[in-house]
Design a protein around this motif. Structure first.
Motif, PDB file in Angstrom:
ATOM      1  N   GLU A  39      33.034 -15.043  29.348  1.00  0.00           N
ATOM      2  CA  GLU A  39      31.562 -15.444  30.031  1.00  0.00           C
ATOM      3  C   GLU A  39      30.185 -15.827  29.613  1.00  0.00           C
ATOM      4  OE1 GLU A  39      32.636 -12.717  33.882  1.00  0.00           O
ATOM      5  OE2 GLU A  39      32.138 -11.614  31.869  1.00  0.00           O
ATOM      6  N   GLY A  53      26.647 -16.957  29.977  1.00  0.00           N
ATOM      7  CA  GLY A  53      25.392 -15.697  30.693  1.00  0.00           C
ATOM      8  C   GLY A  53      24.307 -16.294  30.081  1.00  0.00           C
ATOM      9  N   ARG A  62      22.580 -11.628  32.589  1.00  0.00           N
ATOM     10  CA  ARG A  62      22.836 -12.505  33.550  1.00  0.00           C
ATOM     11  C   ARG A  62      24.439 -13.164  33.037  1.00  0.00           C
ATOM     12  NH1 ARG A  62      20.169 -13.510  38.633  1.00  0.00           N
ATOM     13  NH2 ARG A  62      19.137 -11.646  38.119  1.00  0.00           N
ATOM     14  N   VAL A  63      25.454 -13.313  34.184  1.00  0.00           N
ATOM     15  CA  VAL A  63      26.449 -14.122  34.214  1.00  0.00           C
ATOM     16  C   VAL A  63      26.539 -14.798  34.890  1.00  0.00           C
ATOM     17  CG1 VAL A  63      29.392 -14.363  33.674  1.00  0.00           C
ATOM     18  CG2 VAL A  63      28.432 -12.115  32.917  1.00  0.00           C
ATOM     19  N   LEU A  64      26.577 -16.175  34.561  1.00  0.00           N
ATOM     20  CA  LEU A  64      26.218 -17.760  34.987  1.00  0.00           C
ATOM     21  C   LEU A  64      27.239 -18.518  35.372  1.00  0.00           C
ATOM     22  CD1 LEU A  64      23.670 -18.712  33.254  1.00  0.00           C
ATOM     23  CD2 LEU A  64      23.210 -17.575  35.414  1.00  0.00           C
ATOM     24  N   ARG A  65      28.631 -18.074  34.347  1.00  0.00           N
ATOM     25  CA  ARG A  65      29.653 -19.049  34.199  1.00  0.00           C
ATOM     26  C   ARG A  65      30.878 -18.269  34.002  1.00  0.00           C
ATOM     27  NH1 ARG A  65      29.178 -24.371  34.011  1.00  0.00           N
ATOM     28  NH2 ARG A  65      27.445 -24.984  33.154  1.00  0.00           N
ATOM     29  N   GLU A 116      30.645 -22.897  37.083  1.00  0.00           N
ATOM     30  CA  GLU A 116      29.436 -22.142  37.221  1.00  0.00           C
ATOM     31  C   GLU A 116      29.890 -20.737  38.511  1.00  0.00           C
ATOM     32  OE1 GLU A 116      24.972 -23.915  38.796  1.00  0.00           O
ATOM     33  OE2 GLU A 116      26.608 -24.799  37.433  1.00  0.00           O
ATOM     34  N   LEU A 117      28.903 -20.026  38.536  1.00  0.00           N
ATOM     35  CA  LEU A 117      29.654 -18.800  39.382  1.00  0.00           C
ATOM     36  C   LEU A 117      28.608 -19.168  40.651  1.00  0.00           C
ATOM     37  CD1 LEU A 117      29.228 -15.696  37.466  1.00  0.00           C
ATOM     38  CD2 LEU A 117      31.210 -16.730  38.290  1.00  0.00           C
ATOM     39  N   PRO A 175      25.781 -15.895  40.223  1.00  0.00           N
ATOM     40  CA  PRO A 175      25.633 -14.750  39.482  1.00  0.00           C
ATOM     41  C   PRO A 175      25.685 -12.587  39.492  1.00  0.00           C
ATOM     42  CG  PRO A 175      24.352 -16.578  38.790  1.00  0.00           C
ATOM     43  CD  PRO A 175      24.890 -16.179  40.696  1.00  0.00           C
ATOM     44  N   TYR A 176      25.970 -12.233  38.550  1.00  0.00           N
ATOM     45  CA  TYR A 176      25.951 -11.022  38.148  1.00  0.00           C
ATOM     46  C   TYR A 176      25.498 -10.862  37.284  1.00  0.00           C
ATOM     47  CZ  TYR A 176      30.385 -11.537  35.918  1.00  0.00           C
ATOM     48  OH  TYR A 176      31.530 -11.553  35.235  1.00  0.00           O
ATOM     49  N   GLU A 177      25.169  -9.684  37.091  1.00  0.00           N
ATOM     50  CA  GLU A 177      24.440  -9.059  35.228  1.00  0.00           C
ATOM     51  C   GLU A 177      25.574  -8.118  34.790  1.00  0.00           C
ATOM     52  OE1 GLU A 177      20.235  -7.689  36.065  1.00  0.00           O
ATOM     53  OE2 GLU A 177      19.732  -9.850  35.458  1.00  0.00           O
TER      54      GLU A 177
END
Length: 100
Positions: A47, A49, A65-68, A74-75, A78-80
């Motif tokens: 992943e 971010g 913060r995960v973005l992909r 692409e999410l 997003p989540y952390e």
């Protein structure tokens, strides 16, 4: 030779007591964010971010913060991931080109 931040810190520790004062290396480790806010990162999960928060108690293990996804999608939401609490996930790569 370009080193990742955690590799550079390991080199400092490897030479502490020989080339560097161990107390100064510890002071550096405890006070410098080797992964600063906004840095693009790729996690060991694949992943991608950005570093969104620092952990004062563990400067080497920030919140990401995960973005992909690992496939590059692409999410929408997003989540952390708090790396100080999720010890099985590591930062594998850094750099601006990772998230764009």
């Amino acid at each position: 030779m370009q080193l990742r931040p955690h590799q550079a810190l390991e080199m400092l520790y490897a030479n502490a007591g020989k080339l560097y004062d161990i107390d100064m290396v510890k002071l550096f480790r405890n006070n410098v964010a080797i992964y600063p806010l906004g840095l693009s990162v790729s996690l060991s999960t694949g992943e991608k971010g950005i570093v969104s928060r620092l952990n004062n108690h563990s400067m080497q293990r920030p919140v990401v913060r995960v973005l992909r996804t690992s496939t590059g999608q692409e999410l929408k939401e997003p989540y952390e991931v708090d790396l100080s609490r999720t010890l099985n996930i590591m930062i594998e790569e850094i750099g601006e080109q990772l998230v764009v």
